[in-house]
Design a protein around this motif. Structure first.
Motif, PDB file in Angstrom:
ATOM      1  N   PRO A  39      54.728  24.581  32.839  1.00 54.87           N
ATOM      2  CA  PRO A  39      54.443  23.695  33.820  1.00 54.87           C
ATOM      3  C   PRO A  39      52.966  23.939  34.151  1.00 54.87           C
ATOM      4  CG  PRO A  39      55.746  24.993  35.056  1.00 54.87           C
ATOM      5  CD  PRO A  39      55.920  25.400  33.484  1.00 54.87           C
ATOM      6  N   LEU A  40      52.343  22.883  34.645  1.00 57.72           N
ATOM      7  CA  LEU A  40      50.947  22.777  35.149  1.00 57.72           C
ATOM      8  C   LEU A  40      50.883  23.629  36.736  1.00 57.72           C
ATOM      9  CD1 LEU A  40      49.589  19.429  34.699  1.00 57.72           C
ATOM     10  CD2 LEU A  40      49.320  21.404  33.150  1.00 57.72           C
ATOM     11  N   LEU A  41      52.315  23.596  37.362  1.00 58.21           N
ATOM     12  CA  LEU A  41      52.278  24.157  38.605  1.00 58.21           C
ATOM     13  C   LEU A  41      53.874  24.716  38.962  1.00 58.21           C
ATOM     14  CD1 LEU A  41      51.166  24.782  41.649  1.00 58.21           C
ATOM     15  CD2 LEU A  41      51.874  22.266  42.021  1.00 58.21           C
ATOM     16  N   SER A  42      53.693  25.929  39.454  1.00 55.26           N
ATOM     17  CA  SER A  42      55.066  26.352  39.939  1.00 55.26           C
ATOM     18  C   SER A  42      55.133  26.413  41.459  1.00 55.26           C
ATOM     19  CB  SER A  42      55.549  27.557  39.195  1.00 55.26           C
ATOM     20  OG  SER A  42      55.704  27.413  37.869  1.00 55.26           O
ATOM     21  N   VAL A  43      56.079  25.679  42.167  1.00 57.68           N
ATOM     22  CA  VAL A  43      56.340  25.861  43.725  1.00 57.68           C
ATOM     23  C   VAL A  43      57.635  26.389  43.827  1.00 57.68           C
ATOM     24  CG1 VAL A  43      56.256  24.823  45.691  1.00 57.68           C
ATOM     25  CG2 VAL A  43      54.910  24.008  43.770  1.00 57.68           C
ATOM     26  N   ILE A  44      57.550  27.817  44.675  1.00 58.94           N
ATOM     27  CA  ILE A  44      58.841  28.470  44.825  1.00 58.94           C
ATOM     28  C   ILE A  44      58.949  28.778  46.078  1.00 58.94           C
ATOM     29  CG2 ILE A  44      60.236  30.461  44.234  1.00 58.94           C
ATOM     30  CD1 ILE A  44      58.327  30.589  41.792  1.00 58.94           C
ATOM     31  N   ASN A  45      60.048  28.767  46.922  1.00 61.38           N
ATOM     32  CA  ASN A  45      60.374  29.303  48.300  1.00 61.38           C
ATOM     33  C   ASN A  45      59.228  28.635  49.237  1.00 61.38           C
ATOM     34  OD1 ASN A  45      62.354  30.615  46.969  1.00 61.38           O
ATOM     35  ND2 ASN A  45      61.575  32.677  47.601  1.00 61.38           N
ATOM     36  N   SER A  46      58.906  27.306  49.222  1.00 59.28           N
ATOM     37  CA  SER A  46      57.819  26.787  49.906  1.00 59.28           C
ATOM     38  C   SER A  46      58.440  25.650  50.734  1.00 59.28           C
ATOM     39  CB  SER A  46      56.771  26.309  49.084  1.00 59.28           C
ATOM     40  OG  SER A  46      55.990  27.695  48.613  1.00 59.28           O
ATOM     41  N   ILE A  47      57.690  25.093  51.704  1.00 57.50           N
ATOM     42  CA  ILE A  47      57.871  24.178  52.483  1.00 57.50           C
ATOM     43  C   ILE A  47      56.856  22.839  52.605  1.00 57.50           C
ATOM     44  CG2 ILE A  47      58.609  23.193  55.054  1.00 57.50           C
ATOM     45  CD1 ILE A  47      59.695  25.706  55.481  1.00 57.50           C
ATOM     46  N   LEU A  48      57.193  21.674  52.070  1.00 59.88           N
ATOM     47  CA  LEU A  48      56.160  20.530  52.049  1.00 59.88           C
ATOM     48  C   LEU A  48      56.937  19.485  52.933  1.00 59.88           C
ATOM     49  CD1 LEU A  48      56.727  21.896  48.981  1.00 59.88           C
ATOM     50  CD2 LEU A  48      54.521  20.535  48.662  1.00 59.88           C
ATOM     51  N   TRP A  49      56.380  19.372  54.195  1.00 61.63           N
ATOM     52  CA  TRP A  49      56.806  18.551  55.101  1.00 61.63           C
ATOM     53  C   TRP A  49      55.965  17.728  55.752  1.00 61.63           C
ATOM     54  CZ3 TRP A  49      62.180  17.602  54.688  1.00 61.63           C
ATOM     55  CH2 TRP A  49      62.771  16.495  55.665  1.00 61.63           C
ATOM     56  N   SER A  50      56.310  16.467  56.242  1.00 58.67           N
ATOM     57  CA  SER A  50      55.230  15.528  57.181  1.00 58.67           C
ATOM     58  C   SER A  50      53.872  15.572  56.532  1.00 58.67           C
ATOM     59  CB  SER A  50      55.462  16.295  58.281  1.00 58.67           C
ATOM     60  OG  SER A  50      54.880  15.270  59.426  1.00 58.67           O
ATOM     61  N   ASP A  51      53.698  15.457  55.314  1.00 64.52           N
ATOM     62  CA  ASP A  51      52.359  15.144  54.610  1.00 64.52           C
ATOM     63  C   ASP A  51      52.374  13.825  54.356  1.00 64.52           C
ATOM     64  OD1 ASP A  51      51.231  18.024  54.816  1.00 64.52           O
ATOM     65  OD2 ASP A  51      53.153  18.236  53.540  1.00 64.52           O
ATOM     66  N   SER A  52      51.224  13.138  54.088  1.00 69.38           N
ATOM     67  CA  SER A  52      51.101  11.843  53.846  1.00 69.38           C
ATOM     68  C   SER A  52      49.744  11.767  52.868  1.00 69.38           C
ATOM     69  CB  SER A  52      51.040  10.885  54.847  1.00 69.38           C
ATOM     70  OG  SER A  52      49.662  11.213  55.861  1.00 69.38           O
ATOM     71  N   GLU A  53      49.658  10.983  51.792  1.00 63.35           N
ATOM     72  CA  GLU A  53      50.465  10.029  51.375  1.00 63.35           C
ATOM     73  C   GLU A  53      51.816  10.537  50.484  1.00 63.35           C
ATOM     74  OE1 GLU A  53      51.025   6.696  51.842  1.00 63.35           O
ATOM     75  OE2 GLU A  53      49.582   6.798  53.481  1.00 63.35           O
ATOM     76  N   GLY A  54      52.802  10.878  50.845  1.00 60.04           N
ATOM     77  CA  GLY A  54      53.821  11.579  50.000  1.00 60.04           C
ATOM     78  C   GLY A  54      53.368  13.190  49.851  1.00 60.04           C
ATOM     79  N   GLU A  55      54.526  13.943  49.460  1.00 51.36           N
ATOM     80  CA  GLU A  55      54.451  15.141  49.263  1.00 51.36           C
ATOM     81  C   GLU A  55      53.629  15.808  48.139  1.00 51.36           C
ATOM     82  OE1 GLU A  55      54.705  17.243  51.704  1.00 51.36           O
ATOM     83  OE2 GLU A  55      55.768  15.738  53.179  1.00 51.36           O
ATOM     84  N   ILE A  56      54.453  15.322  46.960  1.00 55.14           N
ATOM     85  CA  ILE A  56      53.587  15.861  45.614  1.00 55.14           C
ATOM     86  C   ILE A  56      53.374  14.564  44.684  1.00 55.14           C
ATOM     87  CG2 ILE A  56      54.100  17.276  43.805  1.00 55.14           C
ATOM     88  CD1 ILE A  56      55.878  19.031  45.337  1.00 55.14           C
ATOM     89  N   ALA A  57      52.324  14.564  44.242  1.00 57.31           N
ATOM     90  CA  ALA A  57      51.981  13.623  43.474  1.00 57.31           C
ATOM     91  C   ALA A  57      51.380  14.185  42.074  1.00 57.31           C
ATOM     92  CB  ALA A  57      50.844  12.725  43.792  1.00 57.31           C
ATOM     93  N   ALA A  58      52.344  14.190  41.221  1.00 59.32           N
ATOM     94  CA  ALA A  58      51.975  14.915  39.603  1.00 59.32           C
ATOM     95  C   ALA A  58      51.879  14.100  38.253  1.00 59.32           C
ATOM     96  CB  ALA A  58      52.979  16.133  39.503  1.00 59.32           C
ATOM     97  N   SER A  59      50.809  14.206  37.830  1.00 55.62           N
ATOM     98  CA  SER A  59      50.551  13.453  36.583  1.00 55.62           C
ATOM     99  C   SER A  59      50.973  14.300  35.285  1.00 55.62           C
ATOM    100  CB  SER A  59      49.242  12.778  36.486  1.00 55.62           C
ATOM    101  OG  SER A  59      48.767  12.130  37.415  1.00 55.62           O
ATOM    102  N   GLY A  60      51.389  15.575  35.531  1.00 57.04           N
ATOM    103  CA  GLY A  60      52.043  16.297  34.515  1.00 57.04           C
ATOM    104  C   GLY A  60      52.979  17.193  35.046  1.00 57.04           C
TER     105      GLY A  60
END
Length: 492
Positions: free
Chosen positions: A393-414
């Motif tokens: 993958p282009l990005l790996s996210v592990i043991n993390s918190i993504l909360w109360s962000d806008s617009e949306g948490e993760i926008a991925a085109s890959g």
């Protein structure tokens, strides 16, 4: 042409002004005499090819409470003082209005003081103000010159405060303010800058270092164009402050950087990393950098790797990736124990923007994103489309918190891998949850977890976790690591 030779101590309240004699060294000191002291002397209006105020060839004089004023060197070296093959000690001296000029193609050096080949200059409590030359208006040193400055002031010198080339420079407890071209510059130099302030160099670097070795400790860079520019160099920055610089606080263009326990605030960009660079930044704060026209906390477009650990990115602004922008990625990029809090991107990636990943990897581990905003997409993270032949993958996210962000948490085109993380709205992946992490006081930037947080003990031990959290507390303290940058104590 006559000169006045001062040998020994006890000159006492003397003004040497050869202007009426049509130009000469105002004072001179050669190596034939025993080391001595010339004190309370003013050398004024001297004009010579080199060393308009004084020329020192060899020996080891000590110059105390001397004034070098309005002297000129017409062949480009040492308007106030010229030192060659000697060791000069200066204490409580003043260099003002001196100049070094040259009509030849060679540049002029050291408007106030020139340190030539194999010379040593030890200066303390000395002021260099309003001097001028092309290379080091205050002080210029070259060809293995060794310069040690303590408790000195370099103010409003044209051609920079200090320029050293192919030598060594140690500067401590000194002030560089309002110099033209740069505050301090080093080329092919081992330089150490400690407890110094470099400020108000408008539109130009406070410190420019190239092709050598640089150590910056407990220093402040404020109101410059760029605070520190490091090019093709090995640099270490510790416990330093970069604030209100109109370009970057720190810019690395080639070479290696290790930075720790430093603060970057109110710069157009906190840190800029480009070219063939490798950087590791730990224990640092990035706050309120950037603006509507761009900038942000940190921008990376390089090929040799980046390691960010135990850092906070708070209230930065930029176009893409207001907290961290990874425009072009080569090598391994790791983001560990980071907080992204209330950053704002005009376009994409309020916290983090991952652009062109050509090779290597990008990993986000044990990090917290909250309150970040993006004008278009990816309030926490935006991942751009992959390039041909790039990693997956282009990005790996592990043991993390993504909360109360806008617009949306993760926008991925890959392709993106997210595991054992708390993502508002949910995200596919092993161990992921979608539940309010129960931060202590998110509106105030306190993103520690409350004892009843669902992110507690909800991560996975990968075998390569950081041994401590962002606060320096041991990780793991429960049955499994907590999600996010902070670990709850076991006693809670």
């Amino acid at each position: 042409m006559s000169e006045i030779d001062l040998i020994g101590a006890g000159a006492g309240d003397t003004i040497v002004d050869p202007e009426a004699r049509g130009g000469a060294h105002a004072c001179s000191r050669d190596g034939g005499a025993e080391p001595g002291q010339a004190g309370r002397i003013t050398c004024r209006h001297g004009v010579e090819s080199v060393g308009g105020g004084m020329r020192v060839d060899g020996g080891a004089p000590s110059l105390v409470d001397m004034v070098f004023e309005d002297n000129a060197a017409t062949a480009g070296r040492g308007g106030g003082l010229f030192v060659l093959n000697g060791e000069v000690t200066l204490r409580a001296c003043s260099f003002a209005g001196n100049s070094a000029t040259s009509e030849s193609p060679a540049r002029s050096w050291g408007g106030g003081l020139y340190a030539g080949p194999d010379s040593v200059v030890l200066a303390g409590e000395t002021v260099f103000a309003g001097n001028s030359s092309e290379m080091g208006g205050g002080l210029g040193g070259e060809a293995a010159a060794r310069v040690t400055l303590d408790n000195c002031v370099f103010a409003e010198n044209e051609g920079g405060g200090v320029f050293t080339f192919d030598g060594a420079a140690s500067v401590s407890d000194s002030l560089f303010v309002g110099n033209l071209d740069f505050g301090m510059r080093t080329n092919f130099t081992f330089a150490r800058v400690e407890r110094c302030e470099l400020r108000d160099h408008v539109g130009v670097p406070g410190l420019l270092a190239r092709q050598g070795d640089l150590r910056v400790i407990d220093s402040r860079f404020a109101g410059n164009g760029t605070g520190l520019v490091a090019r093709e160099i090995s640099a270490e920055v510790t416990s330093s402050v970069f604030t209100h610089n109109t370009d970057a606080g720190l810019a690395l263009n080639g070479g290696d950087l290790i930075a720790s326990d430093s603060a970057f605030s109110h710069n157009q960009r906190g840190v800029s990393i480009g070219f063939e660079s490798r950087a590791a930044i730990r224990g640092s704060m990035f706050e309120k950098n950037g603006g509507p026209a761009g900038g942000g906390g940190l921008a990376y477009s390089a090929f040799y790797g980046l390691d960010l650990e135990d850092c906070v990115f708070r209230k930065n602004r930029g176009e893409d990736g207001a907290g961290v922008s990874l425009a072009t990625v080569g090598g391994v990029v790791t983001l560990v124990n980071l907080v992204f809090d209330r950053n704002r991107a005009e376009r994409d990636g309020g916290g983090l923007h991952v652009g062109s990943v050509r090779e290597g990897s990008v990993t986000v581990l044990q990090s917290t994103f909250s309150g970040n905003r993006a004008g278009r997409s990816g309030g926490a993270i935006r991942v751009a489309p992959p390039v041909s032949g790039g990693p997956s993958p282009l990005l790996s996210v592990i043991n993390s918190i993504l909360w109360s962000d806008s617009e949306g948490e993760i926008a991925a085109s890959g392709p993106v891998s997210v595991t054992y993380s708390d993502v508002q709205g949910g995200f596919p992946g092993a161990g992921n949850i979608d539940a309010d992490p129960l931060f202590v006081r998110p509106a105030a930037g306190d993103l520690h977890l409350r004892p009843d947080s669902p992110a507690r003990d909800a991560g996975i031990d990968t075998g390569s976790l950081p041994p401590t959290d962002l606060d320096g507390q041991p990780r793991i303290q429960g049955s499994a690591p907590d999600m996010g940058a902070y670990e709850l104590p076991a006693c809670y």
